[in-house]
Design a protein around this motif. Structure first.
Motif, PDB file in Angstrom:
ATOM      1  N   ARG A 153      87.130  41.221  29.694  1.00  0.00           N
ATOM      2  CA  ARG A 153      87.683  42.562  29.561  1.00  0.00           C
ATOM      3  C   ARG A 153      89.187  42.536  29.802  1.00  0.00           C
ATOM      4  NH1 ARG A 153      90.827  46.928  30.975  1.00  0.00           N
ATOM      5  NH2 ARG A 153      89.926  48.742  29.990  1.00  0.00           N
ATOM      6  N   GLU A 163      85.371  50.052  28.873  1.00  0.00           N
ATOM      7  CA  GLU A 163      85.000  49.946  30.278  1.00  0.00           C
ATOM      8  C   GLU A 163      84.075  48.751  30.489  1.00  0.00           C
ATOM      9  OE1 GLU A 163      85.844  52.062  33.277  1.00  0.00           O
ATOM     10  OE2 GLU A 163      87.449  51.899  31.814  1.00  0.00           O
ATOM     11  N   GLN A 164      84.184  48.112  31.659  1.00  0.00           N
ATOM     12  CA  GLN A 164      83.444  46.880  31.920  1.00  0.00           C
ATOM     13  C   GLN A 164      81.935  47.048  31.743  1.00  0.00           C
ATOM     14  OE1 GLN A 164      85.050  43.722  32.995  1.00  0.00           O
ATOM     15  NE2 GLN A 164      83.101  43.155  32.080  1.00  0.00           N
ATOM     16  N   THR A 165      81.386  48.158  32.197  1.00  0.00           N
ATOM     17  CA  THR A 165      79.937  48.350  32.068  1.00  0.00           C
ATOM     18  C   THR A 165      79.506  48.427  30.609  1.00  0.00           C
ATOM     19  OG1 THR A 165      80.297  50.744  32.344  1.00  0.00           O
ATOM     20  CG2 THR A 165      79.624  49.494  34.293  1.00  0.00           C
ATOM     21  N   TRP A 166      80.347  49.027  29.770  1.00  0.00           N
ATOM     22  CA  TRP A 166      80.066  49.143  28.343  1.00  0.00           C
ATOM     23  C   TRP A 166      80.206  47.778  27.683  1.00  0.00           C
ATOM     24  CZ3 TRP A 166      77.426  50.585  24.709  1.00  0.00           C
ATOM     25  CH2 TRP A 166      77.828  51.079  23.471  1.00  0.00           C
ATOM     26  N   CYS A 167      81.216  47.010  28.079  1.00  0.00           N
ATOM     27  CA  CYS A 167      81.390  45.649  27.567  1.00  0.00           C
ATOM     28  C   CYS A 167      80.148  44.814  27.864  1.00  0.00           C
ATOM     29  CB  CYS A 167      82.607  44.988  28.209  1.00  0.00           C
ATOM     30  SG  CYS A 167      84.197  45.799  27.922  1.00  0.00           S
ATOM     31  N   ASP A 168      79.710  44.864  29.109  1.00  0.00           N
ATOM     32  CA  ASP A 168      78.576  44.032  29.541  1.00  0.00           C
ATOM     33  C   ASP A 168      77.283  44.436  28.848  1.00  0.00           C
ATOM     34  OD1 ASP A 168      80.327  42.741  31.238  1.00  0.00           O
ATOM     35  OD2 ASP A 168      79.732  43.862  33.015  1.00  0.00           O
ATOM     36  N   LEU A 169      77.048  45.746  28.737  1.00  0.00           N
ATOM     37  CA  LEU A 169      75.815  46.207  28.101  1.00  0.00           C
ATOM     38  C   LEU A 169      75.764  45.798  26.635  1.00  0.00           C
ATOM     39  CD1 LEU A 169      73.168  47.845  28.267  1.00  0.00           C
ATOM     40  CD2 LEU A 169      74.490  49.855  27.574  1.00  0.00           C
ATOM     41  N   LYS A 181      82.464  61.575  32.374  1.00  0.00           N
ATOM     42  CA  LYS A 181      81.548  60.711  33.124  1.00  0.00           C
ATOM     43  C   LYS A 181      81.650  60.984  34.623  1.00  0.00           C
ATOM     44  CE  LYS A 181      80.447  55.951  34.194  1.00  0.00           C
ATOM     45  NZ  LYS A 181      80.953  54.593  34.368  1.00  0.00           N
ATOM     46  N   GLU A 186      73.846  55.094  28.082  1.00  0.00           N
ATOM     47  CA  GLU A 186      73.175  54.500  29.238  1.00  0.00           C
ATOM     48  C   GLU A 186      74.148  54.195  30.365  1.00  0.00           C
ATOM     49  OE1 GLU A 186      70.812  51.089  28.140  1.00  0.00           O
ATOM     50  OE2 GLU A 186      70.288  51.987  26.204  1.00  0.00           O
ATOM     51  N   VAL A 187      75.413  53.952  30.016  1.00  0.00           N
ATOM     52  CA  VAL A 187      76.421  53.624  31.036  1.00  0.00           C
ATOM     53  C   VAL A 187      77.536  54.668  31.072  1.00  0.00           C
ATOM     54  CG1 VAL A 187      75.972  51.149  31.130  1.00  0.00           C
ATOM     55  CG2 VAL A 187      77.497  52.045  29.359  1.00  0.00           C
TER      56      VAL A 187
END
Length: 342
Positions: free
Chosen positions: A55, A32-38, A228, A282-283
């Motif tokens: 992504r 997921e994008q949020t996990w990639c970014d974090l 989630k 966290e995400v």
């Protein structure tokens, strides 16, 4: 002497600049994008290595690596289902990381052994489906409990699932049903379900999100994505199909020919570390991590509580098997209903 000192300083500055330039990493991420970014942010903070992150779904990444063989534009592939990682390893598109996996769970070690070190397991994701309780009630529909339920005529136009050509999630579904029911029966069942599908998405998590928003009644995907959404307050219920279900072994692989091998190797070490994997909470990442020291959420899916098939990664992660099944899906499933592509 002065000129020599200046030249030495210039040489040192040049070497430092070259070293800094070498400390970079191009990552293609199938999470997921949020996990990639974090993870890109955390890795950069902890190691000082600059990360360029993009992504893409697993099918897209496999196609890209094939197209760029011998001249790769990315250094490491992180996340996504294990089958395409196994195929990439068998085609020489990835290379062994030589990372010590002895502290990881057995299934992660098996992935490494199966691919001769070219892929390392990072998580497990259990396949299932989700329904929107409010939409279900509004339409006076029964709650589905089994794979075969999804083929019932009352669900016409109510189901969303991804396209297995682009989505590892959807390929896992295809391979799972073949292993549960046999190939011919599975293709027929998928065609019957396809008659009820309103949209085939590119991303595997899109149907789950659309279900939560009430844009479709039922979505097929991985259960950690569903957890989630439920924890965020959406009116949804998760289903582990009664006949049994399959699962993904998410992986990380270093791309063959990368000029940044050492940085890529550090990435593999980081994403399989307890610290790296724990940050996912966290995400809202609720999959099952490969590092036993990583933190987990009490609401995360539990392998022991779900009826799982003995998923044959060696067979269904083979190029010839994948291509044959995708051809059958295109011919006998995709055109079985009025679903649109997205």
């Amino acid at each position: 002497m002065k000129r020599f000192a200046i030249s030495a300083l210039a040489l040192a500055a040049g070497l430092a600049a070259s070293a800094a330039a070498a400390e970079e990493l191009n990552v293609v991420c199938s999470n997921e994008q949020t996990w990639c970014d974090l993870m890109a942010q955390n890795f950069q903070i902890d190691t000082g290595i600059d990360v360029a992150m993009v992504r893409k779904s697993t099918g897209e990444v496999l196609a890209q690596l094939r197209a760029e063989k011998g001249n790769p534009k990315v250094d490491v592939w992180w996340g996504g289902t294990g089958d395409p990682h196994i195929i990439a390893a068998s085609e020489g598109l990835t290379t062994a990381s030589d990372v010590d996996v002895s502290g990881l769970l057995g299934w992660a070690q098996n992935m490494t052994e199966m691919t001769e070190g070219r892929a390392v397991g990072v998580h497990v994701g259990l396949l299932g489906f989700i329904y929107n309780t409010e939409v279900l009630a509004e339409k006076d529909l029964p709650a589905p409990a089994c794979w075969r339920d999804l083929a019932k005529p009352e669900y016409k136009g109510e189901i969303q699932v991804a396209n297995p050509n682009s989505s590892g999630t959807a390929y896992t579904e295809l391979a799972t049903l073949v292993q549960l029911f046999g190939e011919d029966e599975a293709i027929k069942l998928l065609a019957d379900i396809g008659a009820n599908v309103n949209q085939y998405t590119k991303s595997g998590s899109a149907p789950v999100k659309a279900t939560a928003r009430g844009e479709t009644t039922i979505g097929i995907g991985f259960m950690h994505d569903m957890v989630k959404l439920k924890k965020e307050g959406f009116p949804v219920e998760l289903v582990a199909p009664c006949e049994g279900t399959g699962y993904e072994l998410g992986a990380v692989s270093i791309v063959a020919g990368t000029p940044h091998f050492e940085s890529a190797r550090k990435w593999v070490e980081y994403v399989t570390s307890a610290k790296g994997q724990s940050a996912g909470l966290e995400v809202g990442v609720y999959n099952i991590p490969s590092n036993p020291g990583a933190e987990t959420d009490p609401d995360a899916p539990d392998m022991a509580s779900v009826k799982l098939i003995d998923y044959d990664f060696a067979t269904y992660g083979a190029s010839e098997t994948r291509e044959r099944l995708l051809e059958r899906w295109e011919k006998d499933v995709k055109g079985s209903g009025g679903a649109v592509e997205n």
